[in-house]
Design a protein around this motif. Structure first.
Motif, PDB file in Angstrom:
ATOM      1  N   ASN A 247     -13.426 -14.610  16.375  1.00 37.83           N
ATOM      2  CA  ASN A 247     -13.592 -13.059  16.504  1.00 37.83           C
ATOM      3  C   ASN A 247     -14.635 -12.827  15.352  1.00 37.83           C
ATOM      4  OD1 ASN A 247     -12.011 -11.877  17.773  1.00 37.83           O
ATOM      5  ND2 ASN A 247     -10.160 -11.921  15.765  1.00 37.83           N
ATOM      6  N   LYS A 248     -15.630 -11.942  15.798  1.00 35.62           N
ATOM      7  CA  LYS A 248     -17.227 -12.522  14.783  1.00 35.62           C
ATOM      8  C   LYS A 248     -16.741 -11.774  13.188  1.00 35.62           C
ATOM      9  CE  LYS A 248     -20.051 -10.786  18.515  1.00 35.62           C
ATOM     10  NZ  LYS A 248     -21.165 -10.023  18.964  1.00 35.62           N
ATOM     11  N   ARG A 249     -16.798 -11.178  12.337  1.00 36.82           N
ATOM     12  CA  ARG A 249     -16.253 -11.246  10.908  1.00 36.82           C
ATOM     13  C   ARG A 249     -17.426  -9.244  11.081  1.00 36.82           C
ATOM     14  NH1 ARG A 249     -16.250 -14.652   6.694  1.00 36.82           N
ATOM     15  NH2 ARG A 249     -16.910 -12.550   5.503  1.00 36.82           N
ATOM     16  N   ILE A 250     -16.004  -8.436  10.629  1.00 40.21           N
ATOM     17  CA  ILE A 250     -16.063  -6.938  10.544  1.00 40.21           C
ATOM     18  C   ILE A 250     -15.220  -6.839   9.093  1.00 40.21           C
ATOM     19  CG2 ILE A 250     -14.873  -7.454  13.159  1.00 40.21           C
ATOM     20  CD1 ILE A 250     -12.476  -6.849  12.312  1.00 40.21           C
ATOM     21  N   LYS A 251     -16.209  -5.310   9.106  1.00 39.13           N
ATOM     22  CA  LYS A 251     -15.906  -4.393   7.883  1.00 39.13           C
ATOM     23  C   LYS A 251     -14.552  -3.858   8.493  1.00 39.13           C
ATOM     24  CE  LYS A 251     -17.962  -1.189   5.290  1.00 39.13           C
ATOM     25  NZ  LYS A 251     -19.567  -0.572   4.392  1.00 39.13           N
ATOM     26  N   TYR A 252     -14.036  -4.365   7.267  1.00 37.53           N
ATOM     27  CA  TYR A 252     -12.570  -2.839   7.636  1.00 37.53           C
ATOM     28  C   TYR A 252     -12.660  -1.427   6.233  1.00 37.53           C
ATOM     29  CZ  TYR A 252     -10.763  -8.114   9.437  1.00 37.53           C
ATOM     30  OH  TYR A 252     -10.721  -8.852  10.000  1.00 37.53           O
ATOM     31  N   ASP A 253     -12.273  -1.023   7.910  1.00 36.02           N
ATOM     32  CA  ASP A 253     -12.083  -0.173   6.469  1.00 36.02           C
ATOM     33  C   ASP A 253     -10.855   0.969   5.674  1.00 36.02           C
ATOM     34  OD1 ASP A 253     -15.259   1.180   6.772  1.00 36.02           O
ATOM     35  OD2 ASP A 253     -14.405   1.338   8.794  1.00 36.02           O
ATOM     36  N   GLU A 254      -9.940   0.068   6.580  1.00 38.20           N
ATOM     37  CA  GLU A 254      -8.977   0.626   6.098  1.00 38.20           C
ATOM     38  C   GLU A 254      -7.693  -0.540   5.866  1.00 38.20           C
ATOM     39  OE1 GLU A 254      -7.083   4.301   8.503  1.00 38.20           O
ATOM     40  OE2 GLU A 254      -7.124   2.515   9.932  1.00 38.20           O
ATOM     41  N   CYS A 255      -6.892  -0.527   5.279  1.00 36.22           N
ATOM     42  CA  CYS A 255      -5.711  -1.839   6.031  1.00 36.22           C
ATOM     43  C   CYS A 255      -5.316  -1.831   7.186  1.00 36.22           C
ATOM     44  CB  CYS A 255      -4.374  -1.222   4.930  1.00 36.22           C
ATOM     45  SG  CYS A 255      -2.867  -2.762   4.720  1.00 36.22           S
ATOM     46  N   LEU A 256      -5.054  -2.916   7.881  1.00 35.40           N
ATOM     47  CA  LEU A 256      -4.909  -3.078   9.333  1.00 35.40           C
ATOM     48  C   LEU A 256      -2.941  -2.960   9.115  1.00 35.40           C
ATOM     49  CD1 LEU A 256      -6.006  -6.283  10.002  1.00 35.40           C
ATOM     50  CD2 LEU A 256      -6.762  -4.173  11.021  1.00 35.40           C
ATOM     51  N   ILE A 257      -1.871  -2.719   7.772  1.00 33.90           N
ATOM     52  CA  ILE A 257      -0.933  -2.366   7.894  1.00 33.90           C
ATOM     53  C   ILE A 257      -0.034  -1.155   7.580  1.00 33.90           C
ATOM     54  CG2 ILE A 257       1.188  -3.045   7.171  1.00 33.90           C
ATOM     55  CD1 ILE A 257       0.374  -5.441   6.736  1.00 33.90           C
ATOM     56  N   CYS A 258      -0.873  -0.613   6.336  1.00 29.40           N
ATOM     57  CA  CYS A 258      -0.261   0.846   5.897  1.00 29.40           C
ATOM     58  C   CYS A 258      -1.589   1.857   6.075  1.00 29.40           C
ATOM     59  CB  CYS A 258      -0.645   0.920   4.333  1.00 29.40           C
ATOM     60  SG  CYS A 258      -1.317   0.563   3.466  1.00 29.40           S
ATOM     61  N   HIS A 259      -2.621   1.213   6.414  1.00 28.44           N
ATOM     62  CA  HIS A 259      -3.611   2.320   7.084  1.00 28.44           C
ATOM     63  C   HIS A 259      -4.434   3.084   5.855  1.00 28.44           C
ATOM     64  CE1 HIS A 259      -2.966   1.144  11.032  1.00 28.44           C
ATOM     65  NE2 HIS A 259      -1.800   2.022  11.177  1.00 28.44           N
ATOM     66  N   THR A 260      -3.900   2.575   4.710  1.00 26.53           N
ATOM     67  CA  THR A 260      -4.873   2.798   3.419  1.00 26.53           C
ATOM     68  C   THR A 260      -6.192   2.576   3.344  1.00 26.53           C
ATOM     69  OG1 THR A 260      -2.589   2.183   2.011  1.00 26.53           O
ATOM     70  CG2 THR A 260      -5.159   2.768   1.209  1.00 26.53           C
ATOM     71  N   PRO A 261      -7.020   3.868   2.655  1.00 23.59           N
ATOM     72  CA  PRO A 261      -8.547   3.901   2.966  1.00 23.59           C
ATOM     73  C   PRO A 261      -8.700   2.290   2.278  1.00 23.59           C
ATOM     74  CG  PRO A 261      -8.279   5.986   3.218  1.00 23.59           C
ATOM     75  CD  PRO A 261      -6.879   5.314   3.275  1.00 23.59           C
ATOM     76  N   LEU A 262      -9.666   1.906   2.427  1.00 27.62           N
ATOM     77  CA  LEU A 262      -9.866  -0.098   1.264  1.00 27.62           C
ATOM     78  C   LEU A 262     -11.609   0.490   0.665  1.00 27.62           C
ATOM     79  CD1 LEU A 262      -9.333  -2.790   3.877  1.00 27.62           C
ATOM     80  CD2 LEU A 262      -8.121  -1.870   2.621  1.00 27.62           C
TER      81      LEU A 262
END
Length: 223
Positions: A5-20
């Motif tokens: 996978n390409k490196r991506i910017k995460y905007d929210e937690c993958l588990i609880c969806h809290t904004p990072l």
């Protein structure tokens, strides 16, 4: 083979969806961790190193209720985005350590893979390498979780390998998600060994066994 996978910017937690964006931590500043601190700390790291039939094995996490639920959401509810959660703390280390390795993934049930649209362990492996070997396969559909210990020992006869010649004289890491009786890992090892790789190492994401239980199971395994 699965592509990295390409490196991506995460905007929210993958588990609880809290904004990072709310996360102010050195961890998140240094590398793109796709989990919030609260979810990150729920992983019980054991980072166990042991000898598995004269090959080095590493086990990263305790298979507790949190990990079990996360794995079910990924595999059972087909939440493919969670592929980036399992190894995010180790990603850079794994990229560096296994850049010259083929990652041989333990097989999963073909029927389930067709339903979910991806092979779970192979997809996790693709987060740190492009060299994923998916030639191990189940000769019949079965689930070890419903088998007795004696039945699990028969797994060695239920797994086959295709195109194993790719592994000849190569460095190989055998990867599985959960180590219980270690029968699947043993079966994968014997099949890989038969193609004479240059080097073999093994890794499991998690285990529900103690070190003593794993060592006892290894001692009871035979070819």
């Amino acid at each position: 083979m699965y592509q990295q996978n390409k490196r991506i910017k995460y905007d929210e937690c993958l588990i609880c969806h809290t904004p990072l964006l709310k996360e102010i931590s050195i961890t998140h500043l240094l590398k793109p961790i796709p989990l919030c601190k609260q979810c990150l700390y729920k992983f019980e790291i054991i980072d166990l190193h042991l000898d598995f039939h004269h090959y080095p094995m590493r086990i990263l996490y305790q298979y507790d209720d949190f990990f079990k639920t996360l794995l079910f959401q990924y595999k059972g509810l087909y939440d493919i985005a969670l592929k980036d959660a399992f190894l995010c703390m180790y990603n850079q280390e794994l990229i560096s350590s296994y850049k010259n390795y083929w990652i041989v993934v333990a097989p999963s049930t073909t029927h389930d893979n067709n339903l979910r649209g991806f092979a779970p362990v192979a997809t996790i492996a693709s987060t740190f390498t492009t060299q994923v070997f998916t030639g191990l396969y189940k000769k019949e559909d079965y689930k070890q979780s419903s088998d007795t210990y004696e039945k699990r020992k028969e797994v060695i006869h239920k797994i086959g390998i295709r195109h194993g010649e790719i592994l000849t004289n190569k460095n190989v890491l055998i990867l599985d998600d959960v180590l219980t009786s270690s029968s699947t890992m043993f079966a994968c090892l014997k099949l890989v060994e038969s193609y004479n790789p240059r080097k073999i190492a093994l890794m499991a994401l998690s285990t529900n066994q103690t070190l003593e239980q794993i060592q006892e199971a290894i001692a009871n395994q035979t070819t």
